[in-house]
Design an enzyme around this catalytic site. Structure first.
Site, PDB file in Angstrom:
ATOM      1  CG  MET A 155      -4.064   0.096  -3.587  1.00 43.89           C
ATOM      2  SD  MET A 155      -2.996  -1.175  -2.884  1.00 43.89           S
ATOM      3  CE  MET A 155      -1.596  -1.128  -4.002  1.00 43.89           C
ATOM      4  CB  CYS A 156      -2.879   2.876  -8.732  1.00 42.48           C
ATOM      5  SG  CYS A 156      -1.978   4.428  -8.637  1.00 42.48           S
ATOM      6  NE  ARG A 157       4.671   0.217 -12.165  1.00 42.86           N
ATOM      7  CZ  ARG A 157       5.584   1.069 -12.621  1.00 42.86           C
ATOM      8  NH1 ARG A 157       5.229   2.306 -12.949  1.00 42.86           N
ATOM      9  NH2 ARG A 157       6.839   0.701 -12.750  1.00 42.86           N
ATOM     10  N   GLY A 208       0.367   6.004  -7.531  1.00 41.61           N
ATOM     11  CA  GLY A 208      -0.438   7.050  -6.900  1.00 41.61           C
ATOM     12  C   GLY A 208      -1.178   7.946  -7.875  1.00 41.61           C
ATOM     13  CB  ILE A 241       2.094  -1.369  -5.236  1.00 38.89           C
ATOM     14  CG1 ILE A 241       2.418  -2.643  -4.450  1.00 38.89           C
ATOM     15  CG2 ILE A 241       2.595  -1.414  -6.669  1.00 38.89           C
ATOM     16  CD1 ILE A 241       1.527  -3.811  -4.771  1.00 38.89           C
TER      17      ILE A 241
END
Length: 104
Positions: free
Chosen positions: A61-63, A65, A90
């Site tokens: 995961m990241c901010r 995608g 997120i």
């Protein structure tokens, strides 16, 4: 590339499923908000492959995608086949699951 929605991730967490969550954002982003995953910033993902499970599903995961998708591609090129990109990152988690989480 396999992907997973935030709703599917929440089900995995709620059900106590055995998987690894890896967050590829930077330290300051992780400190602002995180879902409890292992922090391995994208820039060091290939150096720290020993921290990534090979024997169970791994959600990256990241901010939003995008960085997690890049991480999945880099790791799949190294032979990983158990990876899932968290769609929308997120930001999607905040929109669909927890509107109180801090994002930037």
């Amino acid at each position: 590339m396999k992907e997973i929605s935030v709703q599917e991730l929440k089900e995995k967490l709620d059900n106590g499923e055995d998987f690894q969550l890896v967050d590829v954002r930077e330290d300051f982003e992780y400190e602002t908000s995180n879902l409890g995953g292992t922090l391995i910033p994208l820039g060091g993902i290939l150096i720290e492959t020993d921290k990534i499970a090979k024997d169970k599903p791994v959600v990256i995961m990241c901010r939003s995608g995008k960085r997690s998708a890049a991480a999945v591609m880099q790791l799949e090129a190294q032979g990983f086949s158990n990876l899932y990109n968290l769609q929308g990152g997120i930001l999607a988690w905040k929109a669909a699951i927890d509107p109180t989480i801090n994002v930037y």
